[in-house]
Each structure stands twice: as structure tokens, then as C-alpha cells.
Scaffold this motif. Structure first.
Motif, PDB file in Angstrom:
ATOM      1  N   GLN A  13      -5.315   5.112  -2.062  1.00  0.00           N
ATOM      2  CA  GLN A  13      -4.385   4.229  -1.361  1.00  0.00           C
ATOM      3  C   GLN A  13      -4.124   4.698   0.069  1.00  0.00           C
ATOM      4  N   VAL A  16      -6.660   3.003   1.935  1.00  0.00           N
ATOM      5  CA  VAL A  16      -6.262   1.601   2.113  1.00  0.00           C
ATOM      6  C   VAL A  16      -5.311   1.464   3.295  1.00  0.00           C
ATOM      7  N   ARG A  38      -7.848  -4.037  -1.212  1.00  0.00           N
ATOM      8  CA  ARG A  38      -6.425  -4.168  -0.908  1.00  0.00           C
ATOM      9  C   ARG A  38      -6.158  -4.323   0.587  1.00  0.00           C
ATOM     10  N   GLY A  39      -6.970  -3.646   1.391  1.00  0.00           N
ATOM     11  CA  GLY A  39      -6.699  -3.642   2.821  1.00  0.00           C
ATOM     12  C   GLY A  39      -7.194  -4.869   3.550  1.00  0.00           C
ATOM     13  N   THR A  55       0.828  -1.202   0.000  1.00  0.00           N
ATOM     14  CA  THR A  55       0.000   0.000   0.000  1.00  0.00           C
ATOM     15  C   THR A  55       0.865   1.255   0.000  1.00  0.00           C
TER      16      THR A  55
END
Length: 457
Positions: free
Chosen positions: A288, A291, A347-348, A165
Motif C-alpha cells: 500500500q 500505491v 488501487r492507485g 490508501t
């Protein structure tokens, strides 16, 4: 490296933040830095890819998705053939080295033969980068799934993802600062340098992490063997792998809906390639950051407390809610909130949970079946999503019509995520108890940790 969950060797800070044991800290740090370099290279060029793709309109982008899926299918057996014959570091070197050379080649064309660059070369870069994007991350996660066990996957993949990230924030930040100042060609060389740094970190990580799926020291990092098409056959035979493939397919269809909505809105506010690259880079950077906040505060604790099933189910629910909000308000700000929320969840939370699903596979499926799912199935979802979105547009349906497709799919997607969490728990328990059989045993009769994956649920 694969230590017992009851190991007393812990550091207070690491344990309180991410449940990382003392003997795991070095490997986690190197893996996170490795992922940082990979995501920096990818996200640095993603706005450039999107800006080039938008040059000929949205219909052209949809056809580029089809071309990307075809090329991905063609590359899959090549990668599987290499995995069957190369040891681990040469396999990583062939993958990252090939893409670094490709970036240098595109740079040379842009720098020394600009007259040869036109519409077709921009389309070629779009397809090439889209294939590169999937294989670069797939190889990274395949290595981690091979070297970490199921317990470590649930504990450590979230903090390792933080490194990616940070790279995904740093890459778009570089793009937004360099795209108009120095032009697109320079970005290609910068990304190539980050890939070479990632390769060096991969070599370091291999030294830190023994192959837990190898039966003996002499077989560590050995080629996985088997045929070039073994991965696709495994996905068809195994309900567990087919479930992962279905989850990835639905996830990419939804992401593609968001992607085209974003491109259409960006096209209205930015008129040329460099300006669009800068706008897209800023969008990527801020999403991001969302994220990162999620990963640092929630992901690891959520997966450990509620399990993979709940972690996998959160993204479908959040996506459905976001699309309903976008249909109700329809502003660019709401789109950014939707994309930030979707990508933050993906993504997280979802990515570490989804990668942990692969820790119960045997060595061959870790690379080959995972490659088939993370590349071809992923791009197949892109194509399906692009065509559905385009069809709805041609039929005159606005966001309201898209929501009518999204919500039912989100229900199925949620149910599949919950089922995968339970299936992983069933397969992880027996896989942890008995020692793995020697690879000399018949691969078709004995599949080690992946054997239960062939059973019906």
C-alpha cells in the motif's frame, strides 16, 4: 457541488497537486477521510481472514471462494431491494451497521464462547468478511458516482483514493502490531469502531454534496425505486455495463492468480495463524505504500492527460509483465514486487478510473448495476480464477503454465479497457449538455444520463 470545469474558485496548492477547486475541497477531504475509515477496517482484518482461510489448505480456500460467490449472489437482491426503498443515509446505515454488528458478534463468540469456535466458524468468517469487503467499498463508490459528475470523477477520485490508501496502510500496520500482542478478537472491535466512524462521515458527506441526479430538492436522497433484480438486467442489456463487468471479471481472475501464489509462499514461511496474519499484514502495508506513492505522483495527472482508456489499460500490461518476471525468477521477493505493482496499479490508477465510468449512469444503475458488478461479478472472477489456478496445479503446470493463460487474457483485458475509455467519453458529452428528465417520466422510456448506455457501440 457540481461546478463548472471553468470555475475560477481555486486554491493554488490544491490546484497544483490534484486539480481540486476551492468549493470542492471540503467534500473531497470528508470523502477521503470516509474512505480512510472503510479501508482501515477492511485491511485490518484482511490478514486475519487470509490466515483463517489458509488453516485447512489451498483447496479449502478455493471452495470458500465458491461459497463467497453464492452468498454474494444471494445478498445482491437484498441490497437492491433496500436501495429501492430506503433513503440514502438509512441505506448506508443499514449496510455499515449490519457489518459492524457482525464484527461485534464474532468478537463475542471468540471472547465468551471460544469452545464454539472451530473450523466451520473460521470458514464462516472468511465468507462473511469477503462479502463485507465488497459491499463496504461498493457503497462508498456508488455514493461518489451519484454525487460527482464525469469531470469531477476524473479529477477528484484519484485524490479521494489517497485517503483509502492511507487506511489500507494503517490497517495492516495495526494488524502486524496487534495480532500476536492482543490476539485476533480485539481486532474485530477495532474494525467495528472504524465502520461506525465511516458512517458518521457518510452523513457529513451527504450534507455537503447535493444529489446532482435528482430533479428537485424534495427528491434528493430519495429511494431509487425499481425492482430487486434491475441491476443484473441492466448489465445484460447494456453493452457499456457489460463491458465494465467483463473488465472487472478479468481483473479479479488475474488478482486471484496472484492471491493463491502469495498464500502458497506465505504458508512455507509461517506456520501458525497469528504468525501468518503478521506476515500478511506486513506485505499489505508495504504494497500500500507503493500505491500511495503512485497516487500522489501520477494518477490524477495521467487520467486527465491521457483519459480513462489508457489508465484502464495500464494494469493489464503491468500484470502480464509481472507474471512473466515471476515465471522467470520465481522468488518470494519477485512475488512481492508483482503484488505491489499490481495492487499499486489497481488501487492507485485503475480503481479511480473504473469508478469514474459509473458517473454517467442514472441513479438506479449507480447503485444496483454497480452492486451487481462490484460484488457478484467480482466474486465470480474470484471463483473462476481459483478453479483455473487449481486445475493447472493438479495438471502439474507450474508458473510457466499460468503465464500461458495470463498473457492472452491480458491482451483482451487491455483492449476492453481502451474501449471503455472511449465509450465513457461518448456518453459523458451528451450527458453533460441537457438537463436530466424528471424521475416521474417512465424509467423504461427515459434513463437520463444512462440512456445512451443502452445503444450498441
Amino acid at each position: 457541488m457540481a461546478t463548472s470545469p471553468s470555475s475560477p474558485a481555486r486554491t493554488g496548492l490544491l490546484q497544483s497537486l490534484a486539480n481540486i477547486r476551492r468549493d470542492e475541497a471540503a467534500a473531497v477531504a470528508v470523502a477521503a477521510l470516509f474512505f480512510f475509515c472503510v479501508l482501515t477496517a477492511l485491511m485490518l482484518l484482511r490478514p486475519v481472514r487470509d490466515a483463517l482461510g489458509m488453516a485447512q489448505g489451498m483447496d479449502q480456500v478455493r471452495w470458500l471462494f465458491v461459497g463467497t460467490a453464492v452468498v454474494t449472489l444471494a445478498v445482491n437482491p437484498v441490497f437492491a431491494w433496500l436501495a429501492a426503498r430506503l433513503r440514502r443515509f438509512p441505506l448506508l446505515g443499514a449496510t455499515y451497521g449490519f457489518f459492524a454488528i457482525g464484527l461485534a458478534t464474532f468478537w463475542a463468540l471468540l471472547q465468551f464462547a471460544p469452545g464454539a469456535i472451530g473450523e466451520r466458524s473460521g470458514q464462516a468468517f472468511y465468507v462473511w468478511f469477503s462479502v463485507f469487503n465488497l459491499f463496504a467499498t461498493m457503497v462508498f463508490w456508488a455514493l461518489l458516482a451519484e454525487r460527482f459528475d464525469a469531470d469531477q470523477g476524473k479529477r477528484l477520485f484519484a485524490p479521494i483514493s489517497v485517503g483509502g490508501t492511507l487506511g489500507a496502510i494503517f490497517g495492516p500496520w495495526l494488524t502486524s502490531r496487534l495480532a500476536e500482542a492482543v490476539g485476533t478478537p480485539a481486532l474485530l472491535l477495532v474494525a467495528s469502531g472504524f465502520l461506525l466512524a465511516a458512517l458518521m462521515l457518510a452523513w457529513w458527506l451527504l450534507r455537503l454534496l447535493p444529489d446532482r441526479k435528482a430533479a428537485s430538492t424534495s427528491e434528493r436522497d430519495a429511494p431509487v425505486g425499481g425492482s430487486a433484480w434491475a441491476g443484473l438486467r441492466a448489465v445484460v442489456r447494456s453493452p457499456y455495463l457489460a463491458g465494465i463487468a467483463g473488465y472487472v471479471l478479468l481483473m479479479t481472475v488475474m488478482a486471484t492468480f496472484i492471491y493463491f501464489t502469495r498464500l502458497q509462499m506465505v504458508a512455507e514461511v509461517a506456520g501458525d495463524t497469528d504468525a501468518r496474519a503478521a506476515v500478511l499484514g506486513n506485505i499489505d502495508m508495504w504494497t500500500q505504500i507503493a500505491v500511495l506513492a503512485l497516487q500522489v505522483t501520477l494518477t490524477g495527472r495521467l487520467i486527465q492527460r491521457f483519459g480513462l482508456g489508457i489508465a484502464l489499460a495500464l494494469l493489464p500490461v503491468a500484470t502480464a509483465v509481472g507474471f512473466v518476471g515471476l515465471a522467470a525468477y520465481g522468488s518470494f521477493v519477485v512475488l512481492i514486487v508483482l503484488e505491489a505493482g499490481n495492487r499499486a496499479m489497481q488501487r492507485g490508477i485503475t480503481r479511480p478510473a473504473r469508478e469514474a465510468l459509473f458517473t454517467v449512469l442514472d441513479r438506479e444503475d449507480t447503485y444496483k448495476a454497480k452492486a451487481a458488478i462490484d460484488t457478484f461479478v467480482y466474486r465470480g472472477g474470484d471463483v473462476l480464477g481459483a478453479q483455473v489456478e487449481g486445475l493447472l496445479g493438479r495438471l502439474g503446470f507450474a508458473l510457466g503454465g499460468l503465464v500461458g493463460v495470463v498473457v492472452p487474457l491480458a491482451f483482451a483485458w487491455t483492449a476492453l479497457g481502451l474501449w471503455l475509455g472511449r465509450a465513457h467519453a461518448r456518453h459523458a458529452a451528451p450527458a453533460a449538455a441537457p438537463p436530466l428528465p424528471p424521475p416521474a417520466a417512465s424509467h423504461r422510456r427515459t434513463r437520463g444520463a444512462a440512456a445512451p448506455l443502452q445503444d450498441s457501440p
